[in-house]
Design a protein around this motif. Structure first.
Motif, PDB file in Angstrom:
ATOM      1  N   TRP A  96       0.827  -1.217   0.000  1.00 36.36           N
ATOM      2  CA  TRP A  96       0.000   0.000   0.000  1.00 36.36           C
ATOM      3  C   TRP A  96       0.857   1.261   0.000  1.00 36.36           C
ATOM      4  CZ3 TRP A  96      -4.585  -0.031  -1.743  1.00 36.36           C
ATOM      5  CH2 TRP A  96      -5.373  -1.173  -1.626  1.00 36.36           C
ATOM      6  N   ILE A  97       2.013   1.219   0.673  1.00 40.76           N
ATOM      7  CA  ILE A  97       2.907   2.379   0.670  1.00 40.76           C
ATOM      8  C   ILE A  97       3.449   2.616  -0.737  1.00 40.76           C
ATOM      9  CG2 ILE A  97       5.160   3.194   1.475  1.00 40.76           C
ATOM     10  CD1 ILE A  97       4.489   1.945   4.192  1.00 40.76           C
ATOM     11  N   ILE A  98       3.845   1.548  -1.417  1.00 40.72           N
ATOM     12  CA  ILE A  98       4.355   1.686  -2.789  1.00 40.72           C
ATOM     13  C   ILE A  98       3.267   2.199  -3.723  1.00 40.72           C
ATOM     14  CG2 ILE A  98       5.266   0.400  -4.761  1.00 40.72           C
ATOM     15  CD1 ILE A  98       6.639  -1.443  -2.652  1.00 40.72           C
ATOM     16  N   TYR A 135      14.415   1.813  -4.047  1.00 43.13           N
ATOM     17  CA  TYR A 135      14.368   2.144  -5.474  1.00 43.13           C
ATOM     18  C   TYR A 135      15.765   2.340  -6.053  1.00 43.13           C
ATOM     19  CZ  TYR A 135       9.307   3.092  -5.139  1.00 43.13           C
ATOM     20  OH  TYR A 135       7.955   2.992  -4.965  1.00 43.13           O
ATOM     21  N   SER A 136      16.670   2.947  -5.294  1.00 38.99           N
ATOM     22  CA  SER A 136      18.006   3.219  -5.832  1.00 38.99           C
ATOM     23  C   SER A 136      18.767   1.919  -6.109  1.00 38.99           C
ATOM     24  CB  SER A 136      18.793   4.110  -4.880  1.00 38.99           C
ATOM     25  OG  SER A 136      19.019   3.456  -3.655  1.00 38.99           O
ATOM     26  N   ARG A 137      18.575   0.918  -5.269  1.00 36.24           N
ATOM     27  CA  ARG A 137      19.222  -0.373  -5.511  1.00 36.24           C
ATOM     28  C   ARG A 137      18.664  -1.041  -6.756  1.00 36.24           C
ATOM     29  NH1 ARG A 137      19.034  -2.143   0.684  1.00 36.24           N
ATOM     30  NH2 ARG A 137      20.828  -0.942   1.371  1.00 36.24           N
ATOM     31  N   VAL A 138      17.353  -0.920  -6.960  1.00 37.12           N
ATOM     32  CA  VAL A 138      16.733  -1.520  -8.138  1.00 37.12           C
ATOM     33  C   VAL A 138      17.134  -0.735  -9.383  1.00 37.12           C
ATOM     34  CG1 VAL A 138      14.515  -2.016  -9.256  1.00 37.12           C
ATOM     35  CG2 VAL A 138      14.810  -2.473  -6.825  1.00 37.12           C
ATOM     36  N   ASP A 140      10.626   5.349 -15.233  1.00 35.96           N
ATOM     37  CA  ASP A 140      11.186   4.742 -14.028  1.00 35.96           C
ATOM     38  C   ASP A 140      10.397   3.478 -13.709  1.00 35.96           C
ATOM     39  OD1 ASP A 140      12.592   4.251 -11.739  1.00 35.96           O
ATOM     40  OD2 ASP A 140      11.536   5.760 -10.542  1.00 35.96           O
ATOM     41  N   LEU A 141      11.026   2.346 -13.896  1.00 36.55           N
ATOM     42  CA  LEU A 141      10.367   1.076 -13.634  1.00 36.55           C
ATOM     43  C   LEU A 141      10.680   0.510 -12.253  1.00 36.55           C
ATOM     44  CD1 LEU A 141      10.774  -0.723 -17.072  1.00 36.55           C
ATOM     45  CD2 LEU A 141       8.787   0.485 -16.182  1.00 36.55           C
ATOM     46  N   ALA A 142      11.449   1.228 -11.457  1.00 38.09           N
ATOM     47  CA  ALA A 142      11.833   0.735 -10.135  1.00 38.09           C
ATOM     48  C   ALA A 142      10.620   0.460  -9.238  1.00 38.09           C
ATOM     49  CB  ALA A 142      12.792   1.700  -9.468  1.00 38.09           C
TER      50      ALA A 142
END
Length: 95
Positions: free
Chosen positions: A17-19, A56-59, A70-72
């Motif tokens: 839900w946060i995403i 997200y930065s790692r992905v 942005d597909l992260a």
């Protein structure tokens, strides 16, 4: 042990839900429905970004550069769904 499974599934639901809230809010900001000059909107956006940006930065470091797309968030959301499926299919291990 069942309670551990339920807690893990609850954490994954909250993450989902946060995403989704972050994705929808980014669309509303980009289409200028929401304005970051409003204090409440800015605080919520900053909180969600601080919470999700490390993931997200790692992905993003693994994904190829697609220009402005942005597909992260999509990859992270699919990862949450995949973890949920693995937990449910292996629920017998928690009994």
């Amino acid at each position: 042990m069942t309670s551990i499974l339920q807690i893990l599934l609850l954490i994954l639901d909250i993450a989902q839900w946060i995403i989704l809230a972050h994705i929808i809010m980014s669309w509303l900001i980009n289409f200028q429905v929401l304005n970051l000059r409003q204090p409440l909107v800015a605080q919520i956006w900053d909180g969600l970004s601080r919470l999700l940006e490390p993931i997200y930065s790692r992905v993003r470091s693994v994904l190829p550069n697609l220009g402005g797309i942005d597909l992260a968030p999509l990859v992270v959301l699919l990862g949450v769904y995949a973890i949920r499926i693995v937990l449910i299919n292996n629920a017998a291990a928690f009994y």
